[in-house]
Design an enzyme around this catalytic site. Structure first.
Site, PDB file in Angstrom:
ATOM      1  N   HIS A  64       0.814  -1.215   0.000  1.00  0.00           N
ATOM      2  CA  HIS A  64       0.000   0.000   0.000  1.00  0.00           C
ATOM      3  C   HIS A  64       0.850   1.268   0.000  1.00  0.00           C
ATOM      4  O   HIS A  64       0.310   2.377  -0.064  1.00  0.00           O
ATOM      5  CB  HIS A  64      -1.000  -0.008   1.168  1.00  0.00           C
ATOM      6  CG  HIS A  64      -0.435   0.301   2.509  1.00  0.00           C
ATOM      7  ND1 HIS A  64      -0.047  -0.662   3.407  1.00  0.00           N
ATOM      8  CD2 HIS A  64      -0.222   1.478   3.129  1.00  0.00           C
ATOM      9  CE1 HIS A  64       0.391  -0.100   4.514  1.00  0.00           C
ATOM     10  NE2 HIS A  64       0.289   1.205   4.367  1.00  0.00           N
ATOM     11  N   ASP A 109       0.096  -7.582   1.557  1.00  0.00           N
ATOM     12  CA  ASP A 109       0.530  -6.190   1.680  1.00  0.00           C
ATOM     13  C   ASP A 109       2.062  -6.161   1.738  1.00  0.00           C
ATOM     14  O   ASP A 109       2.671  -5.874   2.761  1.00  0.00           O
ATOM     15  CB  ASP A 109      -0.087  -5.531   2.915  1.00  0.00           C
ATOM     16  CG  ASP A 109       0.131  -4.024   2.936  1.00  0.00           C
ATOM     17  OD1 ASP A 109       0.522  -3.458   1.893  1.00  0.00           O
ATOM     18  OD2 ASP A 109      -0.077  -3.405   4.006  1.00  0.00           O
ATOM     19  N   SER A 203       4.336   2.921   7.947  1.00  0.00           N
ATOM     20  CA  SER A 203       4.031   1.800   7.058  1.00  0.00           C
ATOM     21  C   SER A 203       5.223   1.384   6.219  1.00  0.00           C
ATOM     22  O   SER A 203       5.986   2.213   5.735  1.00  0.00           O
ATOM     23  CB  SER A 203       2.892   2.169   6.111  1.00  0.00           C
ATOM     24  OG  SER A 203       1.664   2.087   6.757  1.00  0.00           O
TER      25      SER A 203
END
Length: 257
Positions: A64, A109, A203
């Protein structure tokens, strides 16, 4: 001068969803300048992510975190006063578990980035090895990044923050977040009483458990660091065959189901 200007002035915006494509460490302390030579800073579409240098040509991060005009900085500690050995790269190739680049909160992911040219190792740039054994519940883990250190209000630090959290049973995350399947390729990590967590801006960064690179920051609760709302991390060990295959040039290798 261009590098200094970019590092000092890039804006950090929050994603409109709970995934941590811009997450910082809540409840941590400033990382030691010498403890994260593998940690990379990724900018894309006015957002930021972290990542991990695997060797001189490859970076591992979250799917992402994919975006246009990606820039990857290595050897960064302070964004305002860059180290002399900071290096900038852009992606040459990107690889995803699924050719359609799809992922879910519990699967796929993960993204491998081949850099446009090899990185030169230096005092503040060195790769992190892939894990040699699977993660173990109860392990003490280290999470790090330039993500926000407050939540829901956002305060972004100049240097990365580090925090020690625990690898928890996956059922703790299933109890916290509706919709998680009975099994997944993710890890659950945090502090049950809250107060420490990865957050917006972290992230793609690493989760290091008992000295081994076991997880990639993916998503978590909003606000961050709430009691019994741990973070969810992509399980690196489960994807070893895919990672090693891609790096070796086998683009037909598939991710685990």
């Amino acid at each position: 001068m261009v590098l200094i200007r970019v590092l000092a002035n890039l804006l950090i915006l929050q994603l409109s969803y709970a995934q941590k494509s811009s997450e910082l460490v809540i409840g941590g302390d400033e990382c030691n300048i010498n403890e994260h030579p593998f940690l990379v800073l990724v900018y894309y579409d006015d957002y930021q992510c972290g990542g991990t240098l695997l060797n001189e040509e490859w970076v591992l991060t979250a799917a992402h975190c994919n975006g246009k005009d990606m820039e990857i900085y290595l050897g960064v500690h302070s964004k305002k006063v860059p180290n002399k050995d900071v290096q900038r790269r852009v992606p040459k190739e990107k690889f995803f578990c699924d050719s359609s680049k799809t992922y879910t909160k519990w699967n796929k992911d993960i993204m491998l980035i081949r850099l446009d040219r090899p990185v030169r190792k230096s005092a503040h740039i060195a790769p992190l090895s892939l894990p040699s054994s699977p993660p173990s519940v109860g392990s003490v883990c280290r999470v790090m990044g330039w993500g926000t250190i407050t939540s829901p209000q956002e305060t972004y630090p100049d240097v990365p923050h580090c925090a020690n959290i625990n690898l928890l049973d996956y059922e703790v995350c299933r109890a916290a977040y509706a919709g998680l399947p009975a099994t997944s390729r993710t890890l659950c990590a945090g502090i049950l009483e809250g107060g420490k967590d990865s957050c917006v801006g972290d992230s793609g960064g690493p989760l290091i458990c008992n000295g081994q690179f076991q997880g990639i920051v993916s998503w978590g609760g909003d606000p961050c660091a709430q009691p019994r709302e741990p973070g969810v991390y992509t399980n690196v060990f489960d994807h070893l065959d895919w990672i090693k295959g891609i790096i070796a040039g086998n683009t037909d290798v598939t991710c685990p189901l």
